[in-house]
Design a protein around this motif. Structure first.
Motif, PDB file in Angstrom:
ATOM      1  N   ARG A  21       0.817  -1.215   0.000  1.00  0.00           N
ATOM      2  CA  ARG A  21       0.000   0.000   0.000  1.00  0.00           C
ATOM      3  C   ARG A  21       0.853   1.270   0.000  1.00  0.00           C
ATOM      4  N   ASN A  22       1.976   1.232   0.696  1.00  0.00           N
ATOM      5  CA  ASN A  22       2.850   2.407   0.763  1.00  0.00           C
ATOM      6  C   ASN A  22       4.240   2.018   0.265  1.00  0.00           C
ATOM      7  N   VAL A  23       4.484   2.249  -1.014  1.00  0.00           N
ATOM      8  CA  VAL A  23       5.761   1.831  -1.608  1.00  0.00           C
ATOM      9  C   VAL A  23       6.883   2.814  -1.303  1.00  0.00           C
ATOM     10  N   ASP A  24       6.567   3.917  -0.621  1.00  0.00           N
ATOM     11  CA  ASP A  24       7.584   4.924  -0.306  1.00  0.00           C
ATOM     12  C   ASP A  24       8.230   4.709   1.053  1.00  0.00           C
ATOM     13  N   ASN A  25       7.750   3.718   1.796  1.00  0.00           N
ATOM     14  CA  ASN A  25       8.304   3.447   3.126  1.00  0.00           C
ATOM     15  C   ASN A  25       8.681   1.976   3.228  1.00  0.00           C
ATOM     16  N   ILE A  26       9.974   1.719   3.299  1.00  0.00           N
ATOM     17  CA  ILE A  26      10.446   0.332   3.274  1.00  0.00           C
ATOM     18  C   ILE A  26      10.005  -0.436   4.519  1.00  0.00           C
ATOM     19  N   CYS A  27       9.865   0.241   5.645  1.00  0.00           N
ATOM     20  CA  CYS A  27       9.410  -0.435   6.867  1.00  0.00           C
ATOM     21  C   CYS A  27       7.971  -0.921   6.698  1.00  0.00           C
ATOM     22  N   GLU A  28       7.124  -0.053   6.130  1.00  0.00           N
ATOM     23  CA  GLU A  28       5.735  -0.443   5.922  1.00  0.00           C
ATOM     24  C   GLU A  28       5.609  -1.546   4.868  1.00  0.00           C
ATOM     25  N   ILE A  29       6.469  -1.512   3.882  1.00  0.00           N
ATOM     26  CA  ILE A  29       6.475  -2.591   2.880  1.00  0.00           C
ATOM     27  C   ILE A  29       6.734  -3.920   3.559  1.00  0.00           C
ATOM     28  N   HIS A 181      17.638   5.132   5.597  1.00  0.00           N
ATOM     29  CA  HIS A 181      17.287   5.798   6.866  1.00  0.00           C
ATOM     30  C   HIS A 181      16.063   5.133   7.508  1.00  0.00           C
ATOM     31  N   GLN A 182      15.075   4.808   6.694  1.00  0.00           N
ATOM     32  CA  GLN A 182      13.867   4.170   7.223  1.00  0.00           C
ATOM     33  C   GLN A 182      14.190   2.793   7.803  1.00  0.00           C
ATOM     34  N   LEU A 183      14.979   2.024   7.077  1.00  0.00           N
ATOM     35  CA  LEU A 183      15.288   0.664   7.513  1.00  0.00           C
ATOM     36  C   LEU A 183      16.073   0.656   8.819  1.00  0.00           C
ATOM     37  N   ALA A 184      16.919   1.661   8.996  1.00  0.00           N
ATOM     38  CA  ALA A 184      17.687   1.759  10.244  1.00  0.00           C
ATOM     39  C   ALA A 184      16.765   1.876  11.450  1.00  0.00           C
ATOM     40  N   ALA A 185      15.583   2.463  11.254  1.00  0.00           N
ATOM     41  CA  ALA A 185      14.646   2.670  12.358  1.00  0.00           C
ATOM     42  C   ALA A 185      13.796   1.443  12.665  1.00  0.00           C
TER      43      ALA A 185
END
Length: 200
Positions: A21-29, A181-185
């Motif tokens: 649904r949100n391809v701009d956020n790797i964590c949500e993917i 940066h997202q994945l680090a979180a």
């Protein structure tokens, strides 16, 4: 009961084939798509390609659509005349390149519309680019140019006069940095199995 099991299985399979649904956020993917993080991690460890780089390339190629195809060509603007290439799937791999991958990687049963196989392909191709084109494995910008132009094309610098392609490569590189940066979180959460398992 048998019908219920079949219907449930079909619904689950259909859900696997839909893009995140949100391809701009790797964590949500990775939270949404069960198993994708482990698949990406495995490909990264096997081929030495960072997860954000592989995922940014896949985003550009298909927006994570399993059965993505290039646009159609038209004769006289109205008569369908096939597609601009035979690329297919998550990684938009062409027939010949996919056959090369299967023969060299040992994954002879690989499918382009299977995320596990597609992410492994992107990692493998980046590994070939690093060896054949002398590109740093973390250099998403040049890796994408090699992905688009092929190794021979990259070494001949066929991208030199393609301003539009260089803009796309910069966009892929920027997305890779955002993914990093997202994945680090959320990496710690993903490593232990996600938010659900953190409750126990």
């Amino acid at each position: 009961m048998r019908w219920l099991i079949c219907i449930t299985a079909l619904i689950l399979l259909a859900g696997c084939a839909t893009p995140p649904r949100n391809v701009d956020n790797i964590c949500e993917i990775f939270r949404e798509k069960d198993g994708w993080y482990k698949d990406a991690q495995k490909a990264s460890e096997r081929w030495g390609s960072p997860i954000p780089t592989m995922m940014a390339i896949m985003h550009q190629e298909s927006r994570f659509r399993a059965k993505a195809k290039p646009p159609r060509k038209y004769f006289l603007w109205i008569i369908p005349a096939g597609r601009v290439s035979d690329a297919y799937g998550y990684a938009q791999a062409k027939d010949a390149t996919w056959d090369w991958y299967k023969s060299k990687s040992g994954r002879r049963g690989a499918d382009r519309d299977d995320f596990d196989d597609a992410i492994d392909f992107v990692g493998w191709y980046n590994n070939q680019s690093a060896r054949m084109c002398k590109i740093n494995p973390a250099d998403t910008y040049h890796l994408y140019l090699a992905y688009h132009e092929g190794h021979g094309g990259f070494n001949r610098r066929t991208f030199r006069d393609k301003a539009w392609l260089k803009r796309v490569a910069h966009k892929v590189s920027a997305r890779s940095q955002n993914y990093t940066h997202q994945l680090a979180a959320c990496r710690e959460e993903l490593e232990r199995g996600g938010w659900f398992f953190g409750w126990f």
